[in-house]
Each structure stands twice: as C-alpha cells, then as structure tokens.
Design an enzyme around this catalytic site. Structure first.
Site, PDB file in Angstrom:
ATOM      1  N   CYS A 152       1.020  -1.191   0.054  1.00 34.33           N
ATOM      2  CA  CYS A 152       0.070  -0.056  -0.010  1.00 34.33           C
ATOM      3  C   CYS A 152       1.236   1.086  -0.163  1.00 34.33           C
ATOM      4  O   CYS A 152       1.653   1.397   0.866  1.00 34.33           O
ATOM      5  CB  CYS A 152      -0.988   0.147   1.254  1.00 34.33           C
ATOM      6  SG  CYS A 152      -2.217  -1.360   1.246  1.00 34.33           S
ATOM      7  N   ARG A 211       6.553  -0.914  -4.067  1.00 30.62           N
ATOM      8  CA  ARG A 211       6.333  -1.562  -2.603  1.00 30.62           C
ATOM      9  C   ARG A 211       5.515  -2.644  -2.961  1.00 30.62           C
ATOM     10  O   ARG A 211       5.066  -3.400  -2.060  1.00 30.62           O
ATOM     11  CB  ARG A 211       5.448  -0.378  -1.850  1.00 30.62           C
ATOM     12  CG  ARG A 211       6.258   0.618  -1.522  1.00 30.62           C
ATOM     13  CD  ARG A 211       5.517   1.538  -1.015  1.00 30.62           C
ATOM     14  NE  ARG A 211       4.851   1.334   0.446  1.00 30.62           N
ATOM     15  CZ  ARG A 211       5.413   1.926   1.560  1.00 30.62           C
ATOM     16  NH1 ARG A 211       6.713   2.516   1.389  1.00 30.62           N
ATOM     17  NH2 ARG A 211       4.965   1.587   2.539  1.00 30.62           N
ATOM     18  N   TRP A 239      -2.655  -3.011  -1.729  1.00 37.69           N
ATOM     19  CA  TRP A 239      -2.336  -4.508  -1.772  1.00 37.69           C
ATOM     20  C   TRP A 239      -3.086  -5.161  -0.669  1.00 37.69           C
ATOM     21  O   TRP A 239      -3.328  -4.935   0.426  1.00 37.69           O
ATOM     22  CB  TRP A 239      -0.966  -4.599  -1.191  1.00 37.69           C
ATOM     23  CG  TRP A 239      -0.120  -5.813  -1.099  1.00 37.69           C
ATOM     24  CD1 TRP A 239       0.474  -6.452  -2.314  1.00 37.69           C
ATOM     25  CD2 TRP A 239      -0.008  -6.909  -0.160  1.00 37.69           C
ATOM     26  NE1 TRP A 239       0.910  -7.587  -1.960  1.00 37.69           N
ATOM     27  CE2 TRP A 239       0.337  -8.121  -0.863  1.00 37.69           C
ATOM     28  CE3 TRP A 239      -0.468  -7.071   1.149  1.00 37.69           C
ATOM     29  CZ2 TRP A 239       0.806  -9.292  -0.020  1.00 37.69           C
ATOM     30  CZ3 TRP A 239      -0.267  -8.025   1.797  1.00 37.69           C
ATOM     31  CH2 TRP A 239       0.421  -9.262   1.279  1.00 37.69           C
ATOM     32  N   ASN A 282      -3.458   2.561   4.734  1.00 37.97           N
ATOM     33  CA  ASN A 282      -2.659   1.569   4.724  1.00 37.97           C
ATOM     34  C   ASN A 282      -2.453   0.914   5.850  1.00 37.97           C
ATOM     35  O   ASN A 282      -2.447   1.820   6.874  1.00 37.97           O
ATOM     36  CB  ASN A 282      -1.252   2.141   4.316  1.00 37.97           C
ATOM     37  CG  ASN A 282      -0.086   1.312   4.364  1.00 37.97           C
ATOM     38  OD1 ASN A 282      -0.324   0.156   4.460  1.00 37.97           O
ATOM     39  ND2 ASN A 282       1.108   1.554   4.247  1.00 37.97           N
ATOM     40  N   GLY A 283      -2.758  -0.408   6.110  1.00 39.24           N
ATOM     41  CA  GLY A 283      -2.765  -0.911   7.682  1.00 39.24           C
ATOM     42  C   GLY A 283      -3.868  -1.760   7.553  1.00 39.24           C
ATOM     43  O   GLY A 283      -4.379  -2.052   6.596  1.00 39.24           O
ATOM     44  N   GLU A 326      18.922 -18.127   0.518  1.00 38.32           N
ATOM     45  CA  GLU A 326      18.941 -16.755  -0.153  1.00 38.32           C
ATOM     46  C   GLU A 326      18.553 -16.911  -1.766  1.00 38.32           C
ATOM     47  O   GLU A 326      17.729 -16.446  -2.486  1.00 38.32           O
ATOM     48  CB  GLU A 326      19.647 -15.781   0.085  1.00 38.32           C
ATOM     49  CG  GLU A 326      19.651 -14.529  -0.577  1.00 38.32           C
ATOM     50  CD  GLU A 326      18.614 -13.684  -0.223  1.00 38.32           C
ATOM     51  OE1 GLU A 326      17.732 -14.099   0.575  1.00 38.32           O
ATOM     52  OE2 GLU A 326      18.546 -12.672  -1.046  1.00 38.32           O
ATOM     53  N   LYS A 353      15.307 -16.068  -3.710  1.00 37.70           N
ATOM     54  CA  LYS A 353      15.164 -15.026  -5.024  1.00 37.70           C
ATOM     55  C   LYS A 353      14.512 -15.848  -6.168  1.00 37.70           C
ATOM     56  O   LYS A 353      13.708 -15.165  -6.907  1.00 37.70           O
ATOM     57  CB  LYS A 353      16.665 -14.832  -5.527  1.00 37.70           C
ATOM     58  CG  LYS A 353      17.296 -13.873  -4.600  1.00 37.70           C
ATOM     59  CD  LYS A 353      16.961 -12.360  -4.662  1.00 37.70           C
ATOM     60  CE  LYS A 353      16.026 -12.144  -3.497  1.00 37.70           C
ATOM     61  NZ  LYS A 353      16.047 -11.870  -2.415  1.00 37.70           N
ATOM     62  N   GLU A 371      11.009 -16.091  -5.576  1.00 41.28           N
ATOM     63  CA  GLU A 371      10.111 -14.888  -5.448  1.00 41.28           C
ATOM     64  C   GLU A 371       9.939 -14.120  -7.125  1.00 41.28           C
ATOM     65  O   GLU A 371       8.725 -13.605  -7.075  1.00 41.28           O
ATOM     66  CB  GLU A 371      11.083 -13.690  -4.873  1.00 41.28           C
ATOM     67  CG  GLU A 371      11.147 -13.915  -3.426  1.00 41.28           C
ATOM     68  CD  GLU A 371      11.677 -12.857  -2.799  1.00 41.28           C
ATOM     69  OE1 GLU A 371      11.484 -12.094  -1.856  1.00 41.28           O
ATOM     70  OE2 GLU A 371      13.107 -12.676  -3.318  1.00 41.28           O
ATOM     71  N   HIS A 404      18.433 -36.589   4.439  1.00 40.50           N
ATOM     72  CA  HIS A 404      17.619 -36.855   5.281  1.00 40.50           C
ATOM     73  C   HIS A 404      16.145 -36.469   4.675  1.00 40.50           C
ATOM     74  O   HIS A 404      15.092 -35.989   5.314  1.00 40.50           O
ATOM     75  CB  HIS A 404      17.616 -36.232   6.670  1.00 40.50           C
ATOM     76  CG  HIS A 404      18.768 -36.490   7.361  1.00 40.50           C
ATOM     77  ND1 HIS A 404      19.287 -37.755   7.812  1.00 40.50           N
ATOM     78  CD2 HIS A 404      20.066 -35.832   7.459  1.00 40.50           C
ATOM     79  CE1 HIS A 404      20.579 -37.859   8.430  1.00 40.50           C
ATOM     80  NE2 HIS A 404      20.906 -36.705   7.954  1.00 40.50           N
ATOM     81  N   LYS A 434       6.971  -4.987  -1.244  1.00 35.60           N
ATOM     82  CA  LYS A 434       8.459  -4.549  -0.782  1.00 35.60           C
ATOM     83  C   LYS A 434       8.700  -4.349   0.803  1.00 35.60           C
ATOM     84  O   LYS A 434       9.482  -4.242   1.235  1.00 35.60           O
ATOM     85  CB  LYS A 434       8.943  -3.185  -1.590  1.00 35.60           C
ATOM     86  CG  LYS A 434      10.091  -2.781  -1.134  1.00 35.60           C
ATOM     87  CD  LYS A 434      11.286  -3.669  -1.697  1.00 35.60           C
ATOM     88  CE  LYS A 434      12.766  -3.291  -1.618  1.00 35.60           C
ATOM     89  NZ  LYS A 434      13.460  -4.604  -1.777  1.00 35.60           N
TER      90      LYS A 434
HETATM   91  C1  G6P Z   1       9.122  -8.552   1.983  1.00 33.26           C
HETATM   92  C2  G6P Z   1      10.341  -8.389   1.097  1.00 33.26           C
HETATM   93  C3  G6P Z   1      11.687  -9.188   1.007  1.00 33.26           C
HETATM   94  C4  G6P Z   1      12.132  -8.613   2.463  1.00 33.26           C
HETATM   95  C5  G6P Z   1      11.170  -8.824   3.547  1.00 33.26           C
HETATM   96  C6  G6P Z   1      11.529  -8.345   5.045  1.00 33.26           C
HETATM   97  O1  G6P Z   1       8.831  -9.847   1.939  1.00 33.26           O
HETATM   98  O2  G6P Z   1       9.564  -8.863  -0.319  1.00 33.26           O
HETATM   99  O3  G6P Z   1      12.369  -8.729   0.139  1.00 33.26           O
HETATM  100  O4  G6P Z   1      13.324  -9.420   2.559  1.00 33.26           O
HETATM  101  O5  G6P Z   1       9.903  -8.078   3.277  1.00 33.26           O
HETATM  102  O6  G6P Z   1      11.766  -6.827   4.466  1.00 33.26           O
HETATM  103  P1  G6P Z   1      12.650  -5.766   5.328  1.00 33.26           P
HETATM  104  O7  G6P Z   1      12.405  -4.532   4.914  1.00 33.26           O
HETATM  105  O8  G6P Z   1      12.147  -6.021   7.078  1.00 33.26           O
HETATM  106  O9  G6P Z   1      14.107  -6.337   5.348  1.00 33.26           O
END
Ligand code: G6P
Length: 614
Positions: free
Chosen positions: A2, A27, A75, A101-102, A487, A491, A494, A510, A609
């Site tokens: 949002c 975002r 969102w 937003n919220g 990680e 990626k 995502e 396992h 984001k």
């Molecule tokens: C969302 C984003 C991720 C990020 C996570 C934590 O899920 O899409 O890319 O790692 O939030 O965000 P932060 O701003 O707390 O690092």
C-alpha cells in the site's frame, strides 16, 4: 505494500500524485486510485484494479483538475483486488474520501454497529468502515473533520496510515498514522504526503515523520499542525532527507533489480565508507563503540528479522559467534513476537530490516524493549520506524532499494554484520590481531571482487536459458554458504515462481535426496573453503542419482568443476566473507531465469516490498 501520496498547494495535484504512485510501485500493489477536489468543490474519485498506468488510462478522459488530492496503491488484505475495494473510499454522503494503509482489526464490530445505524457499504474492505465511522461522528455530533477523526481513531484497533479529503473544505488534508509509515514533505507554500520519502524528494528535502497516534492538519497556506488523538499539540522535528532522484531511476538498466545487483560494489564501498580504515588497520562501527559496555556484557544476542533480512541474520550469527564468542539466536520476527520469548535484561536484540517498516520486526522490537532488552537496528531506509524505535544501530547506506526482491540490501546487511562482529571482537580481544587484520584487508577487497563476479553476467544469462523448463530447484550449501543457499532459492521463487528449496547440503540425505532425478537442477555452493571435501561428497551423492549440478566454485577449481554439469567460477575470498561473493551469481541466475520466462521482475505477483501488515 500500500502506497499513499497526497498533495496540497498551487500546482495541479494529479500529475504529482500519479508520479508519486509510480515512485511507490516498488512496494507492490494490485489496484490504484486517486481523489481530487476541483475548483467547483466536486470531490472526484477514480480507481481501478491493476497498475498505475491502468488508472491513468481510466482517469485520462475525466476531470482530473484540482490543487488538492490524495492517491493510493492497494495491496489486498481484506477483500479481493477489484475496483470497489480499491482506495480512495467515499463516505456514505460522498463528502469524504479516505485512503488507508494498514489493517483495522476490529472492523467487523465497527461495521456491525454502523450497519445497525443504517450505513451500507460498497466494498468489503476494513478501510471503508473507517471513513464511514468518521462521517458518522462528524455528522451526528456536528464536529469538524479533525475532531471526528480523533474520535474514530480512538475506537480503532489495528494499524493505519490515513489521509482524508472533505469536499466542503478544499483547503485541508487530514492525515494520521499508527504502526504504518507516513511522511509529510514541506515545500514552498505546498505540502506533500507519502508512505516514504521517495515521491517527495524531487520537490523538497524537508520532511516530518509522523509518530504513532499523531494527526497532521495540512492546510493550504498555513503552518503545518500536528496533534495527538487527545488534541495535544505536538512539536515534530523537521528532518532533511539525503536521497537523490538518480538513485530512484533505472539508469539504463531494463529492471531495478538488475541495476541494484550491479550497484553492489559501489554500495558496499558506501556501506564501509568511514567505518573501515585499512591504513590504520581498523574497523569502527560507531554505534558499537558508543554502546560497547552494553554489547560486551550481553548474555546473548537475539537477531529478529523476516525474509531476506532473516538470511542475513543467519550469516550474522556465524560471524558474531566465531569472531566474538557470544551466543547468538536467530528468530523469525513473526514467531518471536507471539511466543512470549524468554528475554533477559542483559540480552541484546538486533533487528534487521531493509525497509525499517516490516510490521512483524517492528512488533518484535517493541516486545523486546518492553522486556528490557537493549535494541540495535540494522536498516537501510533512513528515518524509518525501526531505527526510530531502537536504542542505537547502523544504517547499511546502500541507497533506496526499489526491486521487490532484495539484493543490495542483503549484501549491505552482511557487510554491516561483519563490521559489527569485527568492531566488537577488537574490543573483546576475541580474535588474534593477525586474523583481525586479514579479515579487514579482505573486506576492503570485496567491492573489487564483486565487480569480477558481475563480469560473469553474460555467461549466467546463457546458463539461465537452459533452466526455464524447470519446475523445481534445490540449492545446497554448508556453513556460511547455507544461508546463501536459502537466499538463492528465495530469489528464484520470488521472481520466477519456480519452486525452490534451500537446504544445508548434509541434511539433503534426510529427505530432499528423494526428489533428485535427471530433471532436478541442484545449485551447490562449493567454493574452496574448510567445507570443500564435505561438499564434494554431497555433490557425488547428487550425481549418483543423476541430478543436474550447477556448482558455484572458486577460480581454478579442478575437481568439482569437472564433476558438475555446469559451473560458475568466482574470485577466492576468505570463508567468512564468501556470502558477499557467492550470493551475486545466484541473484543473477534468478534474475535471468525470470526474464527468460517473461515475468515481472521488479514487481512479482503477490509480493510487497515493505510488509507493513502482519
Ligand atoms: C518482504 C520483501 C522481502 C524482504 C522482507 C523483509 O517480504 O519482499 O524482500 O526481505 O519483506 O523486509 P525488510 O524490509 O524488513 O528487510
């Protein structure tokens, strides 16, 4: 997640609002809308499902005039993404329009109360309930908008950043926040409003960050007034934002994500600037020095974070435990906050967050604070909520990260964690001088080595083409490379929507080994460090089951590169700094696979984001 934008001044609001929404696109959102009051005092609301460009198309032929307006990207949380649920929401009389937003957690009870009083609803959102509640207080008690907002917000349980227009008062925006960010930009006879400073910086660098339960009365040609829910006048500090427009644009790259991957050598230099002095053989993270008594006396460190930041935290655990011999626990903030965790007053809680706004991480910080722990923040967004809630901390200084999938923030977080562990180790004398100097020297070389990794981009793009068929991927690593495997898998998930699992390589036998066949690509981080022989055995196990191995190896590797089906050679570094090098090819691999599959790399579906709701 949002985005809010607002404008009041002498200029036409619509172009400023649209541009602002575009700046906030990173975002993540699924619908967009705008409300404007024109010179006849009509309050026009236009909204649509889809992108800001869809909104522009929709509003294009309509009256978008007016020097006051609010705009929103939504969102979905309550109610599907559709036009009716998009913001702004009108009140019943259509005199008020609100963006939010919220999450209003008690919206169902409030809605029921309003329904009994004869109110009807056009959407299934919690946000519409709030605008109706405000109108109810305003009309029923003949109140001005500010007082009605104060009364309504006192009834609300949950999180909000809101902005409201009243068609009968075309010279005023009322805005308020609790647990969701809101920034007010102060221009020359004009005000801007936004979820973060990115839509504001091209107009002014003077901003005010609203605090929880503060309400801003933003009036044309008048000084900004901020009050709390009980109408006590507040005295907010005007801050200067250091961010330039170039940092917000793609600079010739097709996507923000690729730009941000390529920025990493410079970002890491910026992150270390003034903190590492190789000539003096020193690392100084000032917050660590300022609070060294507290940190050195810590019984243990607990790191709380979400998503990519949580992966950085796992590397931080290795670094701090091995350099400083202080026990470290790593927790998902969302689990930590609801578990009634054991926290001692001599614990230090480190909160890692790129955005500084992640609702779960912020709540974990508040909880740890209540229990008396000392809180250290590692964030990127300057002035965001987490740095303001912590006792001290270090910014990673990698510049705004726009691509939803985090890249440069991750390497920035790992760099700060390495500097934190080194600064502390020096104070504690827990590392030999020789080892300390070796690590400092090598850390300083990392930006150069990252550049060499980026030279592999074309080769990785070629490799990516082979894997667009894949439905699954496994990523394996050991020691420092295990969080890198997590990680890398994240990626890929995502942005390409391919199912991927990160696993500690030895754990594979396992369970996940059952998944391996000739169709299964397995990315193995197999650089030349202490775990080399072990990971070699793990690769043999995969090959024996016909898995397709993509090995990440050190330059000059003669063994694994021969067994693997494909390999990517990286410059050598010391084991503890390996993640800063090995993460980059995995970012590039995910990027190129997603591009080959035609996916929306910068704004992947369903993701946000900045996750400002829990
Ligand atoms: C969302 C984003 C991720 C990020 C996570 C934590 O899920 O899409 O890319 O790692 O939030 O965000 P932060 O701003 O707390 O690092």
């Amino acid at each position: 997640m949002c985005g809010i934008v607002g404008y009041i001044g002498r200029k036409q609001a619509y172009p400023i609002l649209i541009k602002g929404l575009k700046r906030l696109e990173y975002r993540g959102y699924d619908s967009a809308g705008v409300a404007l009051i024109n010179s006849n005092n009509d309050l026009n609301v236009y909204k649509t499902k889809g992108k800001v460009s869809d909104l522009e198309e929709f509003a294009g032929q309509k009256d978008t005039s007016g020097t006051i307006g609010i705009a929103h990207t939504r969102w979905a949380t309550h109610g599907e993404p559709c036009q009716a649920n998009a913001h702004p929401h009108y009140s019943s009389s259509e005199n008020l329009a609100l963006i939010h937003n919220g999450i209003i957690e008690n919206y169902a009870i409030l809605k029921e109360r309003l329904t009994q009083k004869g109110y009807t609803f056009r959407s299934t959102t919690d946000s519409e309930v709030l605008v109706q509640l405000i109108e109810y207080f305003k009309d029923n008690n003949k109140l001005d908008l500010l007082t009605a907002v104060q009364l309504a917000l006192r009834e609300v349980i949950g999180a909000y950043a809101i902005a409201i227009l009243d068609k009968n008062n075309p010279d005023e925006i009322i805005a308020a926040r609790k647990s969701s960010p809101l920034v007010i930009g102060i221009g020359d006879n004009e005000y801007f409003l936004a979820s973060d400073a990115t839509p504001i910086v091209e107009y002014t660098n003077k901003v005010i960050y609203l605090e929880d339960e503060e309400i801003a009365v933003i009036k044309r040609n008048e000084k900004l007034k901020v009050v709390n829910l009980n109408n006590v006048l507040m005295n907010p500090e005007i801050k200067k934002v250091e961010m330039n427009i170039g940092q917000l644009e793609k600079g010739g790259y097709p996507h923000f994500m690729l730009k941000e991957i390529f920025e990493q050598p410079d970002c890491i230099k910026d992150c270390m600037r003034g903190r590492i002095n190789v000539e003096a053989d020193n690392v100084v993270l000032s917050a660590v020095i300022d609070y060294k008594e507290k940190l050195l006396k810590a019984r243990r460190f607990i790191i709380v974070a979400c998503g990519t930041s949580w992966h950085a935290a796992l590397i931080g655990k290795h670094l701090i435990e091995s350099f400083c011999r202080i026990p470290v626990e790593v927790e998902y903030a969302s689990e930590f906050r609801y578990r009634d965790p054991v926290i001692y007053p001599d614990d230090v809680v480190i909160a890692i967050s790129q955005s500084g706004e992640t609702a779960d991480t912020l709540a974990a910080v508040e909880l740890a604070k209540k229990k008396g722990a000392f809180i250290y923040g590692i964030c990127n967004a300057i002035g965001s909520s987490i740095p303001r809630a912590t006792d001290t901390g270090s910014y990673i200084h990698v510049g705004p990260e726009i691509g939803v999938a985090s890249t440069k923030a991750f390497t920035g977080q790992v760099t700060v964690l390495a500097m934190l562990a080194l600064t502390l180790a020096k104070e504690k004398k827990s590392l030999s001088l020789k080892t300390f100097l070796e690590i400092v020297k090598e850390l300083n070389q990392i930006p150069q080595k990252m550049k060499k990794v980026l030279d592999m981009n074309t080769r990785i793009a070629e490799l990516a083409k082979i894997f667009t068929y894949a439905h699954n991927f496994i990523y394996l690593g050991r020691g420092y490379s295990y969080p890198v495997a997590l990680e890398g898998a994240l990626k890929l998930k995502e942005i390409s929507y391919i199912h991927a699992e990160g696993y500690p390589a030895a754990e594979m036998k396992h369970g996940p080994i059952a998944l391996i066949d000739a169709e299964m690509p397995v990315v193995v981080i197999a650089t030349h460090n202490g775990m080399y022989e072990k990971i070699l055995s793990n690769i043999q196990e995969i090959k024996a089951r016909k898995g397709r191995v993509i090995a990440i190896v050190t330059e000059g590797d003669k063994v694994i590169s021969k067994i693997a089906d494909d390999y990517i050679e990286l410059p050598a570094t010391i084991e503890c700094l390996d993640p800063l090098i090995t993460t980059i090819p995995l970012q590039l691999l995910a990027y190129h696979i997603a591009v080959c599959k035609g996916k929306d790399v910068d704004q992947p579906r369903n993701l946000a984001k900045s996750v400002t709701v829990e």
